[in-house]
Design a protein around this motif. Structure first.
Motif, PDB file in Angstrom:
ATOM      1  N   ASN A 165      24.851 -19.593  -0.537  1.00  0.00           N
ATOM      2  CA  ASN A 165      25.634 -18.395  -0.811  1.00  0.00           C
ATOM      3  C   ASN A 165      24.901 -17.187  -0.202  1.00  0.00           C
ATOM      4  OD1 ASN A 165      26.394 -16.492  -3.820  1.00  0.00           O
ATOM      5  ND2 ASN A 165      27.627 -16.686  -1.987  1.00  0.00           N
ATOM      6  N   TYR A 166      25.651 -16.173   0.218  1.00  0.00           N
ATOM      7  CA  TYR A 166      25.019 -14.935   0.656  1.00  0.00           C
ATOM      8  C   TYR A 166      24.780 -14.055  -0.570  1.00  0.00           C
ATOM      9  CZ  TYR A 166      26.672 -16.191   5.360  1.00  0.00           C
ATOM     10  OH  TYR A 166      26.927 -16.830   6.550  1.00  0.00           O
ATOM     11  N   LEU A 167      23.730 -13.248  -0.516  1.00  0.00           N
ATOM     12  CA  LEU A 167      23.451 -12.318  -1.596  1.00  0.00           C
ATOM     13  C   LEU A 167      24.672 -11.463  -1.918  1.00  0.00           C
ATOM     14  CD1 LEU A 167      19.864 -10.971  -0.837  1.00  0.00           C
ATOM     15  CD2 LEU A 167      20.642 -11.920  -3.022  1.00  0.00           C
ATOM     16  N   TRP A 168      25.016 -11.437  -3.190  1.00  0.00           N
ATOM     17  CA  TRP A 168      26.096 -10.617  -3.710  1.00  0.00           C
ATOM     18  C   TRP A 168      27.433 -10.894  -3.035  1.00  0.00           C
ATOM     19  CZ3 TRP A 168      24.486  -9.223  -8.115  1.00  0.00           C
ATOM     20  CH2 TRP A 168      23.179  -8.781  -8.323  1.00  0.00           C
ATOM     21  N   ALA A 169      27.602 -12.061  -2.456  1.00  0.00           N
ATOM     22  CA  ALA A 169      28.898 -12.471  -1.909  1.00  0.00           C
ATOM     23  C   ALA A 169      29.624 -13.235  -3.003  1.00  0.00           C
ATOM     24  CB  ALA A 169      28.723 -13.334  -0.660  1.00  0.00           C
ATOM     25  N   THR A 170      30.449 -12.542  -3.760  1.00  0.00           N
ATOM     26  CA  THR A 170      31.053 -13.105  -4.958  1.00  0.00           C
ATOM     27  C   THR A 170      32.470 -13.612  -4.734  1.00  0.00           C
ATOM     28  OG1 THR A 170      31.766 -10.906  -5.656  1.00  0.00           O
ATOM     29  CG2 THR A 170      29.625 -11.685  -6.462  1.00  0.00           C
ATOM     30  N   SER A 171      32.856 -13.832  -3.487  1.00  0.00           N
ATOM     31  CA  SER A 171      34.183 -14.375  -3.199  1.00  0.00           C
ATOM     32  C   SER A 171      34.115 -15.256  -1.957  1.00  0.00           C
ATOM     33  CB  SER A 171      35.195 -13.257  -2.977  1.00  0.00           C
ATOM     34  OG  SER A 171      34.968 -12.628  -1.725  1.00  0.00           O
ATOM     35  N   VAL A 172      35.113 -16.127  -1.829  1.00  0.00           N
ATOM     36  CA  VAL A 172      35.231 -16.956  -0.632  1.00  0.00           C
ATOM     37  C   VAL A 172      35.461 -16.076   0.590  1.00  0.00           C
ATOM     38  CG1 VAL A 172      36.703 -18.675   0.513  1.00  0.00           C
ATOM     39  CG2 VAL A 172      35.970 -19.035  -1.854  1.00  0.00           C
ATOM     40  N   PHE A 173      36.155 -14.954   0.405  1.00  0.00           N
ATOM     41  CA  PHE A 173      36.337 -13.996   1.494  1.00  0.00           C
ATOM     42  C   PHE A 173      34.989 -13.578   2.070  1.00  0.00           C
ATOM     43  CE2 PHE A 173      39.983 -11.787   3.105  1.00  0.00           C
ATOM     44  CZ  PHE A 173      41.054 -12.300   2.386  1.00  0.00           C
ATOM     45  N   THR A 211      23.819 -20.515  14.701  1.00  0.00           N
ATOM     46  CA  THR A 211      24.268 -21.729  14.012  1.00  0.00           C
ATOM     47  C   THR A 211      23.227 -22.271  13.039  1.00  0.00           C
ATOM     48  OG1 THR A 211      23.500 -23.019  15.921  1.00  0.00           O
ATOM     49  CG2 THR A 211      25.819 -22.415  15.864  1.00  0.00           C
ATOM     50  N   GLU A 212      21.967 -22.114  13.369  1.00  0.00           N
ATOM     51  CA  GLU A 212      20.920 -22.654  12.495  1.00  0.00           C
ATOM     52  C   GLU A 212      20.953 -21.981  11.124  1.00  0.00           C
ATOM     53  OE1 GLU A 212      16.026 -23.023  12.246  1.00  0.00           O
ATOM     54  OE2 GLU A 212      16.996 -22.336  14.091  1.00  0.00           O
ATOM     55  N   HIS A 213      21.009 -20.659  11.110  1.00  0.00           N
ATOM     56  CA  HIS A 213      21.004 -19.947   9.838  1.00  0.00           C
ATOM     57  C   HIS A 213      22.348 -20.031   9.123  1.00  0.00           C
ATOM     58  CE1 HIS A 213      17.539 -17.903  11.861  1.00  0.00           C
ATOM     59  NE2 HIS A 213      17.026 -18.092  10.666  1.00  0.00           N
ATOM     60  N   ALA A 214      23.409 -20.344   9.880  1.00  0.00           N
ATOM     61  CA  ALA A 214      24.736 -20.462   9.265  1.00  0.00           C
ATOM     62  C   ALA A 214      24.956 -21.822   8.627  1.00  0.00           C
ATOM     63  CB  ALA A 214      25.818 -20.193  10.309  1.00  0.00           C
ATOM     64  N   ALA A 215      24.072 -22.777   8.872  1.00  0.00           N
ATOM     65  CA  ALA A 215      24.294 -24.148   8.398  1.00  0.00           C
ATOM     66  C   ALA A 215      24.429 -24.225   6.882  1.00  0.00           C
ATOM     67  CB  ALA A 215      23.160 -25.045   8.887  1.00  0.00           C
ATOM     68  N   ALA A 216      23.543 -23.578   6.152  1.00  0.00           N
ATOM     69  CA  ALA A 216      23.600 -23.625   4.690  1.00  0.00           C
ATOM     70  C   ALA A 216      24.844 -22.910   4.154  1.00  0.00           C
ATOM     71  CB  ALA A 216      22.332 -23.038   4.081  1.00  0.00           C
ATOM     72  N   PRO A 217      25.191 -21.710   4.643  1.00  0.00           N
ATOM     73  CA  PRO A 217      26.436 -21.085   4.203  1.00  0.00           C
ATOM     74  C   PRO A 217      27.675 -21.923   4.500  1.00  0.00           C
ATOM     75  CG  PRO A 217      25.023 -19.429   5.199  1.00  0.00           C
ATOM     76  CD  PRO A 217      24.374 -20.758   5.453  1.00  0.00           C
ATOM     77  N   VAL A 218      27.692 -22.592   5.663  1.00  0.00           N
ATOM     78  CA  VAL A 218      28.820 -23.460   6.006  1.00  0.00           C
ATOM     79  C   VAL A 218      28.915 -24.623   5.017  1.00  0.00           C
ATOM     80  CG1 VAL A 218      29.657 -25.139   7.697  1.00  0.00           C
ATOM     81  CG2 VAL A 218      28.946 -22.865   8.452  1.00  0.00           C
ATOM     82  N   ALA A 219      27.789 -25.238   4.725  1.00  0.00           N
ATOM     83  CA  ALA A 219      27.783 -26.359   3.781  1.00  0.00           C
ATOM     84  C   ALA A 219      28.271 -25.915   2.409  1.00  0.00           C
ATOM     85  CB  ALA A 219      26.381 -26.955   3.685  1.00  0.00           C
TER      86      ALA A 219
END
Length: 605
Positions: free
Chosen positions: A304-312, A327-335
């Motif tokens: 999750n991103y900090l304080w990102a409280t919605s799927v939006f 892409t490397e840093h986006a892997a965890a948010p994508v998962a």
């Protein structure tokens, strides 16, 4: 326009296909778009360099525009559009797919280099519904081509659709809608929209929404440039705030969704998101990725991103990172985003998952995952789109917090266009629905029912969504526009309107409803530890949460305003009360307390 090439392919399956062919005078406008490589310079090789065994002769028939056959030589056969460019032709792609989807052709030997079809004949906004993809694209290397001594005999036409795809009978007036958004009564100094009238307090999230819409429609590049320059140069609103006060970038209270939203705008208009608004926004997103759950300090879960409280918000961060090739840093948010998908294919509105199924959030999630390579992501997108399509109402609209919502219908169009041929009929019906909700002033109603009247926030989404352009591919080149002057602070609010907004005032005066992305609205750049921030919430919620309450009810981060759209977190009281506290000399104590309770730097990375 007819294009031929002497090279033919013996690629997959040994089938022999023509390298390049556009047929009929109106081929491009009638449904035959080439999907090819990147554009290059238009410099033809000497015609004698092409023989029966070497090189490739490209012929362009411009007879429909009173031109003859223009021939050029590409002495070094290549894939994609390279033969066209090397043979002396120029190309233009569609706004949706970029230069890879050829929409116009031109040559210096005809019409002074003008490209055809003309903009009046074909706007080149999107590819036609049915697109024949020839093996002339990047799938074959030069050594997979063989030479043909009789190019005319083997020339093949790219077929158009066997059955015409459904087209909307009525479409929104994009130019009129753009004029509504850029009217100086609404867009102050050409720079920003206010959170509520005469407050001098910018709604930066809404301002970015409008920039997205202007980029998608292409109706006023000069106005778009003014907004982008204002944000990029850290222009100040009437209360001396910049976009950085909204995102809280550079602080431990940074909002992942708002940073992603700002970075995405930079990418859409060709600016560098690593140097926009005085910050490296991609690095800020990287820093905002949580490595473990800590709900008291803004992390619902790992990824999750900090304080990102919605799927939006989660989707916006992913879109920005993937478009920046991070892409490397986006892997965890994508998962994490994939894990939020329900068994029926939908996504919820809130994070942590609220148990509802939301049209707007599902549309955003599929646009984000469409950028992720691999079959797993493709299946997630397909499941999400199948659920999305099933939610369409009889009038062509889609359900949202406001009812039969223009906001939800527009986002659904953007999502469904990812599989345009499969959902062409539903897309056409949704666009007709949007057209029916456009008013004489160019703006759009929030919904087909309830109080009618143009709403800025609903209009930003309706306009951009009507084009069907995904946030994952949307691009608008502003190179031809003139830079604006250095932004100056906007006028302070007039004394007669310094109080809080009345409930009877317009929708823009109420708690800001969400449109494209529910991002944080920072009346203060810092957020207290252990509480839900004024932050990102979904633009609509179609289901119910725990206890059967409507999603968003009683949630500090947002809710549903009087116009039926969900809050972005900019509530009038949430803006006015903290300001009064600061003015009354309590601010210093509050800030000190927050900083003592703040998480250590890097704690959630």
């Amino acid at each position: 326009m007819r294009v031929s090439n002497t090279l033919t392919s013996h690629g997959r399956g040994g089938r022999r296909r023509t390298a390049l062919a556009l047929t009929s005078a109106l081929a491009v406008t009638a449904g035959a778009t080439l999907v090819l490589g990147q554009p290059g310079r238009a410099a033809a090789d000497p015609i004698e360099d092409c023989t029966a065994t070497t090189g490739a002769i490209v012929a362009v028939d411009s007879g429909h525009w009173d031109g003859g056959a223009v021939r050029g030589c590409d002495a070094h056969p290549a894939t994609g559009t390279n033969p066209l460019h090397n043979a002396g032709s120029t190309t233009t792609g569609t706004r949706h797919d970029g230069p890879a989807s050829v929409c116009r052709l031109g040559s210096s030997t005809f019409g002074n280099g003008a490209q055809y079809p003309t903009p009046a004949e074909e706007p080149c906004v999107d590819a036609p519904q049915a697109v024949a993809r020839q093996n002339a694209d990047a799938g074959f290397a030069p050594d997979e081509w063989t030479h043909d001594s009789d190019p005319v005999a083997t020339e093949q036409a790219i077929p158009g659709p066997a059955t015409p795809s459904p087209r909307p009978g009525r479409t929104p007036d994009l130019a009129k809608g753009g004029a509504y958004l850029t009217d100086p009564v609404r867009l102050l100094d050409g720079h920003y929209y206010e959170a509520f009238p005469d407050s001098g307090f910018a709604d930066f999230g809404l301002t970015v929404d409008a920039a997205y819409a202007l980029a998608a429609t292409g109706t006023d590049d000069a106005a778009l440039r003014r907004i982008v320059d204002f944000l990029d140069r850290q222009g100040k609103d009437g209360s001396e705030r910049t976009v950085n006060d909204w995102t809280a970038v550079g602080t431990e209270y940074v909002g992942g969704g708002s940073v992603g939203k700002e970075a995405l705008l930079a990418e859409i208009v060709g600016r560098d998101p690593r140097a926009f608004g005085g910050h490296d926004l991609i690095a800020a997103l990287d820093q905002a990725v949580c490595d473990h759950a800590d709900t008291d300090n803004g992390c619902a879960a790992q990824g999750n991103y900090l304080w990102a409280t919605s799927v939006f918000s989660q989707s916006l961060g992913i879109l920005a990172q993937l478009r920046a090739d991070d892409t490397e840093h986006a892997a965890a948010p994508v998962a994490y985003l994939k894990g939020l998908q329900a068994a029926d294919g939908s996504w919820p509105s809130l994070i942590p998952a609220s148990g509802d199924s939301d049209v707007d959030s599902t549309a955003m999630a599929v646009m984000a995952l469409a950028l992720v390579p691999g079959e797993e992501a493709a299946r997630a997108v397909d499941r999400g789109l199948a659920w999305l399509a099933a939610q369409q109402l009889p009038d062509g609209g889609f359900p949202g917090a406001a009812g039969d919502s223009t906001n939800s219908a527009a986002l659904a169009v953007q999502g469904l266009t990812l599989r345009q041929s499969a959902y062409a009929e539903r897309i056409a019906r949704a666009i007709e629905f949007l057209a029916a909700e456009q008013n004489a002033d160019g703006g759009f109603n929030v919904a087909s029912t309830g109080q009618q009247g143009s709403d800025v926030r609903a209009s930003t989404q309706a306009l951009g969504g009507a084009t069907g352009l995904s946030f994952g591919t949307l691009h608008r080149d502003l190179d031809g526009t003139a830079p604006t002057g250095s932004p100056s602070p906007s006028p302070s609010p007039s004394p007669s309107r310094s109080g809080s907004a009345s409930p009877s005032e317009s929708a823009s005066a109420s708690a800001s409803p969400s449109s494209l992305s529910p991002s944080p609205s920072s009346s203060m750049p810092e957020r207290p530890s252990g509480s839900v921030p004024v932050s990102e919430v979904p633009s609509s919620g179609t289901g119910t949460g725990a206890g059967g309450l409507p999603v968003g009810t009683g949630v500090p981060a947002g809710g549903t305003g009087p116009d039926g759209l969900a809050f972005t977190g900019t509530d009038v009281l949430e803006l006015a009360v903290p300001g009064l506290l600061f003015a009354a000399a309590g601010g210093a104590v509050l800030v000190a307390t927050r900083r003592r309770n703040a998480p250590a730097a890097g704690r959630h990375r």
